[in-house]
Design a protein around this motif. Sequence first.
Motif, PDB file in Angstrom:
ATOM      1  N   GLY A 232       5.402 -16.764 120.265  1.00  0.00           N
ATOM      2  CA  GLY A 232       4.117 -16.308 120.766  1.00  0.00           C
ATOM      3  C   GLY A 232       3.421 -15.326 119.859  1.00  0.00           C
ATOM      4  O   GLY A 232       2.735 -14.409 120.327  1.00  0.00           O
ATOM      5  N   ASN A 233       3.568 -15.492 118.544  1.00  0.00           N
ATOM      6  CA  ASN A 233       2.987 -14.560 117.578  1.00  0.00           C
ATOM      7  C   ASN A 233       2.077 -15.318 116.614  1.00  0.00           C
ATOM      8  O   ASN A 233       2.501 -15.722 115.530  1.00  0.00           O
ATOM      9  CB  ASN A 233       4.108 -13.842 116.812  1.00  0.00           C
TER      10      ASN A 233
ATOM     11  N   ARG B 298      -0.300 -14.312 114.775  1.00  0.00           N
ATOM     12  CA  ARG B 298      -0.537 -13.590 113.518  1.00  0.00           C
ATOM     13  C   ARG B 298       0.566 -13.903 112.518  1.00  0.00           C
ATOM     14  O   ARG B 298       0.282 -14.163 111.332  1.00  0.00           O
ATOM     15  CB  ARG B 298      -0.599 -12.087 113.783  1.00  0.00           C
ATOM     16  N   LEU B 299       1.811 -13.892 112.974  1.00  0.00           N
ATOM     17  CA  LEU B 299       2.916 -14.238 112.083  1.00  0.00           C
ATOM     18  C   LEU B 299       2.807 -15.691 111.643  1.00  0.00           C
ATOM     19  O   LEU B 299       3.082 -16.021 110.492  1.00  0.00           O
ATOM     20  CB  LEU B 299       4.249 -13.992 112.774  1.00  0.00           C
ATOM     21  N   ARG B 300       2.396 -16.564 112.552  1.00  0.00           N
ATOM     22  CA  ARG B 300       2.238 -17.970 112.187  1.00  0.00           C
ATOM     23  C   ARG B 300       1.210 -18.122 111.074  1.00  0.00           C
ATOM     24  O   ARG B 300       1.421 -18.882 110.117  1.00  0.00           O
ATOM     25  CB  ARG B 300       1.817 -18.782 113.407  1.00  0.00           C
ATOM     26  N   ARG B 301       0.098 -17.410 111.177  1.00  0.00           N
ATOM     27  CA  ARG B 301      -0.925 -17.482 110.124  1.00  0.00           C
ATOM     28  C   ARG B 301      -0.392 -16.940 108.809  1.00  0.00           C
ATOM     29  O   ARG B 301      -0.641 -17.511 107.732  1.00  0.00           O
ATOM     30  CB  ARG B 301      -2.172 -16.715 110.550  1.00  0.00           C
ATOM     31  N   THR B 302       0.339 -15.834 108.892  1.00  0.00           N
ATOM     32  CA  THR B 302       0.900 -15.246 107.668  1.00  0.00           C
ATOM     33  C   THR B 302       1.840 -16.220 106.979  1.00  0.00           C
ATOM     34  O   THR B 302       1.758 -16.436 105.756  1.00  0.00           O
ATOM     35  CB  THR B 302       1.660 -13.951 108.010  1.00  0.00           C
ATOM     36  N   LEU B 303       2.736 -16.831 107.744  1.00  0.00           N
ATOM     37  CA  LEU B 303       3.684 -17.778 107.162  1.00  0.00           C
ATOM     38  C   LEU B 303       2.973 -19.020 106.644  1.00  0.00           C
ATOM     39  O   LEU B 303       3.389 -19.604 105.624  1.00  0.00           O
ATOM     40  CB  LEU B 303       4.748 -18.154 108.183  1.00  0.00           C
TER      41      LEU B 303
ATOM     42  N   TRP C 233       6.777 -24.216 117.340  1.00  0.00           N
ATOM     43  CA  TRP C 233       6.409 -24.337 115.922  1.00  0.00           C
ATOM     44  C   TRP C 233       7.561 -23.979 114.993  1.00  0.00           C
ATOM     45  O   TRP C 233       7.405 -23.994 113.780  1.00  0.00           O
ATOM     46  CB  TRP C 233       5.180 -23.475 115.610  1.00  0.00           C
ATOM     47  N   TYR C 234       8.715 -23.693 115.544  1.00  0.00           N
ATOM     48  CA  TYR C 234       9.875 -23.428 114.698  1.00  0.00           C
ATOM     49  C   TYR C 234      11.154 -23.714 115.479  1.00  0.00           C
ATOM     50  O   TYR C 234      11.210 -23.614 116.705  1.00  0.00           O
ATOM     51  CB  TYR C 234       9.874 -21.985 114.187  1.00  0.00           C
ATOM     52  N   ALA C 235      12.179 -24.089 114.732  1.00  0.00           N
ATOM     53  CA  ALA C 235      13.518 -24.263 115.293  1.00  0.00           C
ATOM     54  C   ALA C 235      14.340 -23.035 114.928  1.00  0.00           C
ATOM     55  O   ALA C 235      13.994 -22.279 114.011  1.00  0.00           O
ATOM     56  CB  ALA C 235      14.165 -25.526 114.727  1.00  0.00           C
TER      57      ALA C 235
ATOM     58  N   ARG D 184      14.752 -13.256 124.574  1.00  0.00           N
ATOM     59  CA  ARG D 184      15.604 -14.421 124.682  1.00  0.00           C
ATOM     60  C   ARG D 184      15.990 -14.901 123.287  1.00  0.00           C
ATOM     61  O   ARG D 184      15.314 -14.569 122.308  1.00  0.00           O
ATOM     62  CB  ARG D 184      14.878 -15.539 125.437  1.00  0.00           C
ATOM     63  N   PRO D 185      17.065 -15.673 123.151  1.00  0.00           N
ATOM     64  CA  PRO D 185      17.474 -16.178 121.833  1.00  0.00           C
ATOM     65  C   PRO D 185      16.320 -16.885 121.126  1.00  0.00           C
ATOM     66  O   PRO D 185      15.601 -17.686 121.719  1.00  0.00           O
ATOM     67  CB  PRO D 185      18.602 -17.154 122.173  1.00  0.00           C
ATOM     68  N   GLY D 186      16.149 -16.551 119.843  1.00  0.00           N
ATOM     69  CA  GLY D 186      15.135 -17.197 119.034  1.00  0.00           C
ATOM     70  C   GLY D 186      13.732 -16.661 119.175  1.00  0.00           C
ATOM     71  O   GLY D 186      12.823 -17.103 118.474  1.00  0.00           O
ATOM     72  N   GLU D 187      13.514 -15.689 120.066  1.00  0.00           N
ATOM     73  CA  GLU D 187      12.157 -15.199 120.298  1.00  0.00           C
ATOM     74  C   GLU D 187      11.766 -14.088 119.332  1.00  0.00           C
ATOM     75  O   GLU D 187      10.619 -14.025 118.890  1.00  0.00           O
ATOM     76  CB  GLU D 187      12.015 -14.693 121.730  1.00  0.00           C
ATOM     77  N   ALA D 188      12.698 -13.190 119.030  1.00  0.00           N
ATOM     78  CA  ALA D 188      12.376 -12.047 118.183  1.00  0.00           C
ATOM     79  C   ALA D 188      13.641 -11.514 117.538  1.00  0.00           C
ATOM     80  O   ALA D 188      14.711 -11.512 118.143  1.00  0.00           O
ATOM     81  CB  ALA D 188      11.701 -10.947 119.004  1.00  0.00           C
ATOM     82  N   GLY D 189      13.516 -11.094 116.300  1.00  0.00           N
ATOM     83  CA  GLY D 189      14.633 -10.491 115.592  1.00  0.00           C
ATOM     84  C   GLY D 189      14.345  -9.035 115.295  1.00  0.00           C
ATOM     85  O   GLY D 189      13.201  -8.662 115.004  1.00  0.00           O
TER      86      GLY D 189
END
Length: 209
Positions: free
Chosen positions: A21-22, A24-29, A110-112, A193-198
């Motif tokens: 749900g980010n 901004r990060l998607r655009r950056t990547l 948008w990501y695994a 939750r797993p995979g949501e944020a590090g």
Amino acid sequence: MRARRSLPDGFVLGGTLRLHGNPRLRRTLSWLSLPWGLASVVALGFAAGLVRPEGWTVDARDTAPAVFLAVLVGGLVATPVLTLVAHEAIHGVLLWAFTGTRPVFGFKGWYAYADAPGWFLPRASMVVVLAAPLVALPALALPLVAFGSVGLSMFALLGLFVNAVAAIGDVYMIAVAVRIRGPVYFGDAPGARPGEAGSWYVPERSVRR
């Protein structure tokens, strides 16, 4: 380089990279994937030229057009899927090796991801986990590029391109891990939750007030 179930004394949250749900990060990547993808194409094209200097000659005269088209379309569809599965599986194998616990896998639109909930990895382990697909898959696929049939060789090379582009998030996180000074551990964000944020955790004295 072993992972831990709990943080060492005195370690606190240093920062979080939210994946789910980010936009901004998607655009950056997405923007970073352009130069990264171009560099990957050049590097992999050079490597393919070294291992298969004769190149590829496609001769479909002895193959029925329907069969040729089915193989082409099937390969173009299956190769990215199999590559992404292998990419995350390699992450998972390393997580399992460091934690001794079976990882979890998932897909967030948008990501695994491969994740080890409840574990904290030191910097060296985290970098190894992140970089592993960029090392392991070329080591496995370049022999296929070199010695496989024309079709297998070309699909293996396509898989390497997909693997490289899919690794842009890993490369971004490696840059984050290298930039952080001093001792650091990586794990899921509190409550995520797993995979949501590090998140990364550092000694409390190193956190600026």
